[in-house]
Design a protein around this motif. Sequence first.
Motif, PDB file in Angstrom:
ATOM      1  N   ARG A  60       0.863  -1.187   0.000  1.00  0.00           N
ATOM      2  CA  ARG A  60       0.000   0.000   0.000  1.00  0.00           C
ATOM      3  C   ARG A  60       0.893   1.230   0.000  1.00  0.00           C
ATOM      4  O   ARG A  60       1.773   1.365   0.851  1.00  0.00           O
ATOM      5  CB  ARG A  60      -0.886  -0.021   1.247  1.00  0.00           C
ATOM      6  N   LEU A  61       0.660   2.113  -0.957  1.00  0.00           N
ATOM      7  CA  LEU A  61       1.463   3.335  -1.040  1.00  0.00           C
ATOM      8  C   LEU A  61       0.852   4.466  -0.223  1.00  0.00           C
ATOM      9  O   LEU A  61       1.569   5.358   0.224  1.00  0.00           O
ATOM     10  CB  LEU A  61       1.637   3.762  -2.497  1.00  0.00           C
ATOM     11  N   GLY A  62      -0.451   4.461  -0.047  1.00  0.00           N
ATOM     12  CA  GLY A  62      -1.094   5.407   0.848  1.00  0.00           C
ATOM     13  C   GLY A  62      -1.305   6.799   0.306  1.00  0.00           C
ATOM     14  O   GLY A  62      -1.081   7.093  -0.869  1.00  0.00           O
ATOM     15  N   ASP A  63      -1.746   7.658   1.223  1.00  0.00           N
ATOM     16  CA  ASP A  63      -2.127   9.020   0.878  1.00  0.00           C
ATOM     17  C   ASP A  63      -0.962   9.853   0.361  1.00  0.00           C
ATOM     18  O   ASP A  63      -1.153  10.734  -0.473  1.00  0.00           O
ATOM     19  CB  ASP A  63      -2.752   9.720   2.087  1.00  0.00           C
ATOM     20  N   ASP A  64       0.239   9.612   0.881  1.00  0.00           N
ATOM     21  CA  ASP A  64       1.387  10.394   0.420  1.00  0.00           C
ATOM     22  C   ASP A  64       1.574  10.232  -1.084  1.00  0.00           C
ATOM     23  O   ASP A  64       1.834  11.212  -1.789  1.00  0.00           O
ATOM     24  CB  ASP A  64       2.672   9.981   1.146  1.00  0.00           C
ATOM     25  N   ALA A  65       1.441   9.021  -1.578  1.00  0.00           N
ATOM     26  CA  ALA A  65       1.596   8.773  -3.016  1.00  0.00           C
ATOM     27  C   ALA A  65       0.477   9.442  -3.804  1.00  0.00           C
ATOM     28  O   ALA A  65       0.714   9.987  -4.879  1.00  0.00           O
ATOM     29  CB  ALA A  65       1.623   7.274  -3.301  1.00  0.00           C
ATOM     30  N   GLU A  66      -0.721   9.432  -3.260  1.00  0.00           N
ATOM     31  CA  GLU A  66      -1.874  10.017  -3.953  1.00  0.00           C
ATOM     32  C   GLU A  66      -1.815  11.530  -3.996  1.00  0.00           C
ATOM     33  O   GLU A  66      -2.520  12.155  -4.789  1.00  0.00           O
ATOM     34  CB  GLU A  66      -3.166   9.553  -3.284  1.00  0.00           C
ATOM     35  N   ARG A  67      -0.962  12.142  -3.182  1.00  0.00           N
ATOM     36  CA  ARG A  67      -0.825  13.602  -3.160  1.00  0.00           C
ATOM     37  C   ARG A  67       0.405  14.099  -3.928  1.00  0.00           C
ATOM     38  O   ARG A  67       0.664  15.302  -3.975  1.00  0.00           O
ATOM     39  CB  ARG A  67      -0.759  14.104  -1.729  1.00  0.00           C
ATOM     40  N   CYS A  68       1.151  13.206  -4.534  1.00  0.00           N
ATOM     41  CA  CYS A  68       2.351  13.620  -5.268  1.00  0.00           C
ATOM     42  C   CYS A  68       1.967  14.522  -6.441  1.00  0.00           C
ATOM     43  O   CYS A  68       0.979  14.276  -7.132  1.00  0.00           O
ATOM     44  CB  CYS A  68       3.106  12.398  -5.789  1.00  0.00           C
ATOM     45  N   SER A  69       2.768  15.538  -6.662  1.00  0.00           N
ATOM     46  CA  SER A  69       2.467  16.471  -7.747  1.00  0.00           C
ATOM     47  C   SER A  69       3.283  16.205  -9.008  1.00  0.00           C
ATOM     48  O   SER A  69       3.032  16.818 -10.036  1.00  0.00           O
ATOM     49  CB  SER A  69       2.696  17.909  -7.281  1.00  0.00           C
ATOM     50  N   SER A  70       4.254  15.283  -8.916  1.00  0.00           N
ATOM     51  CA  SER A  70       5.094  15.009 -10.085  1.00  0.00           C
ATOM     52  C   SER A  70       5.534  13.545 -10.090  1.00  0.00           C
ATOM     53  O   SER A  70       5.562  12.890  -9.039  1.00  0.00           O
ATOM     54  CB  SER A  70       6.332  15.903 -10.072  1.00  0.00           C
ATOM     55  N   PRO A  71       5.895  13.048 -11.262  1.00  0.00           N
ATOM     56  CA  PRO A  71       6.454  11.698 -11.323  1.00  0.00           C
ATOM     57  C   PRO A  71       7.696  11.540 -10.449  1.00  0.00           C
ATOM     58  O   PRO A  71       7.870  10.499  -9.808  1.00  0.00           O
ATOM     59  CB  PRO A  71       6.771  11.513 -12.808  1.00  0.00           C
ATOM     60  N   ASP A  72       8.555  12.549 -10.394  1.00  0.00           N
ATOM     61  CA  ASP A  72       9.748  12.486  -9.539  1.00  0.00           C
ATOM     62  C   ASP A  72       9.368  12.260  -8.083  1.00  0.00           C
ATOM     63  O   ASP A  72       9.973  11.444  -7.390  1.00  0.00           O
ATOM     64  CB  ASP A  72      10.569  13.783  -9.639  1.00  0.00           C
ATOM     65  N   GLU A  73       8.380  13.000  -7.632  1.00  0.00           N
ATOM     66  CA  GLU A  73       7.932  12.874  -6.246  1.00  0.00           C
ATOM     67  C   GLU A  73       7.328  11.488  -6.004  1.00  0.00           C
ATOM     68  O   GLU A  73       7.595  10.863  -4.971  1.00  0.00           O
ATOM     69  CB  GLU A  73       6.913  13.971  -5.942  1.00  0.00           C
ATOM     70  N   LEU A  74       6.539  10.990  -6.954  1.00  0.00           N
ATOM     71  CA  LEU A  74       5.942   9.663  -6.821  1.00  0.00           C
ATOM     72  C   LEU A  74       7.013   8.578  -6.834  1.00  0.00           C
ATOM     73  O   LEU A  74       6.953   7.624  -6.060  1.00  0.00           O
ATOM     74  CB  LEU A  74       4.917   9.423  -7.928  1.00  0.00           C
ATOM     75  N   LEU A  75       8.017   8.730  -7.684  1.00  0.00           N
ATOM     76  CA  LEU A  75       9.119   7.772  -7.745  1.00  0.00           C
ATOM     77  C   LEU A  75       9.844   7.706  -6.395  1.00  0.00           C
ATOM     78  O   LEU A  75      10.086   6.628  -5.854  1.00  0.00           O
ATOM     79  CB  LEU A  75      10.086   8.163  -8.860  1.00  0.00           C
ATOM     80  N   ALA A  76      10.156   8.862  -5.837  1.00  0.00           N
ATOM     81  CA  ALA A  76      10.864   8.913  -4.555  1.00  0.00           C
ATOM     82  C   ALA A  76      10.004   8.333  -3.432  1.00  0.00           C
ATOM     83  O   ALA A  76      10.499   7.551  -2.604  1.00  0.00           O
ATOM     84  CB  ALA A  76      11.257  10.353  -4.229  1.00  0.00           C
ATOM     85  N   THR A  77       8.736   8.690  -3.402  1.00  0.00           N
ATOM     86  CA  THR A  77       7.828   8.183  -2.367  1.00  0.00           C
ATOM     87  C   THR A  77       7.707   6.673  -2.461  1.00  0.00           C
ATOM     88  O   THR A  77       7.798   5.963  -1.458  1.00  0.00           O
ATOM     89  CB  THR A  77       6.443   8.844  -2.510  1.00  0.00           C
ATOM     90  N   THR A  78       7.502   6.163  -3.671  1.00  0.00           N
ATOM     91  CA  THR A  78       7.354   4.725  -3.878  1.00  0.00           C
ATOM     92  C   THR A  78       8.612   3.986  -3.452  1.00  0.00           C
ATOM     93  O   THR A  78       8.549   2.988  -2.731  1.00  0.00           O
ATOM     94  CB  THR A  78       7.028   4.419  -5.350  1.00  0.00           C
ATOM     95  N   ASN A  79       9.770   4.475  -3.885  1.00  0.00           N
ATOM     96  CA  ASN A  79      11.020   3.785  -3.556  1.00  0.00           C
ATOM     97  C   ASN A  79      11.334   3.838  -2.060  1.00  0.00           C
ATOM     98  O   ASN A  79      11.875   2.881  -1.503  1.00  0.00           O
ATOM     99  CB  ASN A  79      12.167   4.306  -4.411  1.00  0.00           C
ATOM    100  N   THR A  80      10.962   4.921  -1.387  1.00  0.00           N
ATOM    101  CA  THR A  80      11.126   4.995   0.060  1.00  0.00           C
ATOM    102  C   THR A  80      10.267   3.927   0.746  1.00  0.00           C
ATOM    103  O   THR A  80      10.743   3.211   1.629  1.00  0.00           O
ATOM    104  CB  THR A  80      10.759   6.387   0.590  1.00  0.00           C
ATOM    105  N   LEU A  81       9.022   3.807   0.316  1.00  0.00           N
ATOM    106  CA  LEU A  81       8.120   2.820   0.911  1.00  0.00           C
ATOM    107  C   LEU A  81       8.576   1.392   0.589  1.00  0.00           C
ATOM    108  O   LEU A  81       8.436   0.501   1.429  1.00  0.00           O
ATOM    109  CB  LEU A  81       6.690   3.061   0.441  1.00  0.00           C
ATOM    110  N   LEU A  82       9.120   1.185  -0.595  1.00  0.00           N
ATOM    111  CA  LEU A  82       9.643  -0.153  -0.942  1.00  0.00           C
ATOM    112  C   LEU A  82      10.830  -0.519  -0.066  1.00  0.00           C
ATOM    113  O   LEU A  82      10.949  -1.660   0.388  1.00  0.00           O
ATOM    114  CB  LEU A  82      10.028  -0.204  -2.420  1.00  0.00           C
ATOM    115  N   ARG A  83      11.720   0.437   0.180  1.00  0.00           N
ATOM    116  CA  ARG A  83      12.864   0.182   1.064  1.00  0.00           C
ATOM    117  C   ARG A  83      12.391  -0.153   2.476  1.00  0.00           C
ATOM    118  O   ARG A  83      12.914  -1.052   3.125  1.00  0.00           O
ATOM    119  CB  ARG A  83      13.818   1.376   1.089  1.00  0.00           C
TER     120      ARG A  83
END
Length: 86
Positions: A60-83
């Motif tokens: 689950r990526l959650g609300d933080d991912a759903e609030r990302c304003s750019s692909p860069d931000e989504l990439l960083a958020t996703t990879n942080t959660l994966l780690r």
Amino acid sequence: MSPSTALSHEELAEVITRCAGARTDAAALRTTRPTFQDLGVDSLGLLGIVAELEQMFGIRLGDDAERCSSPDELLATTNTLLREAA
């Protein structure tokens, strides 16, 4: 994909194109650093992208991912959660 695998620009570009209909590629994401608005991705498109990433990685990526304003931000958020999930 296993939860320990990082999301790449290539994978994200493919998901954006497939799920939101916004044509982009990894090179554009890396060099021009567009926002989702620049790509024409609305909030529903972003929800579709996040849902697909959750399916791909099994987390689950959650609300933080759903609030990302750019692909860069989504990439960083996703990879942080994966780690964190590894």
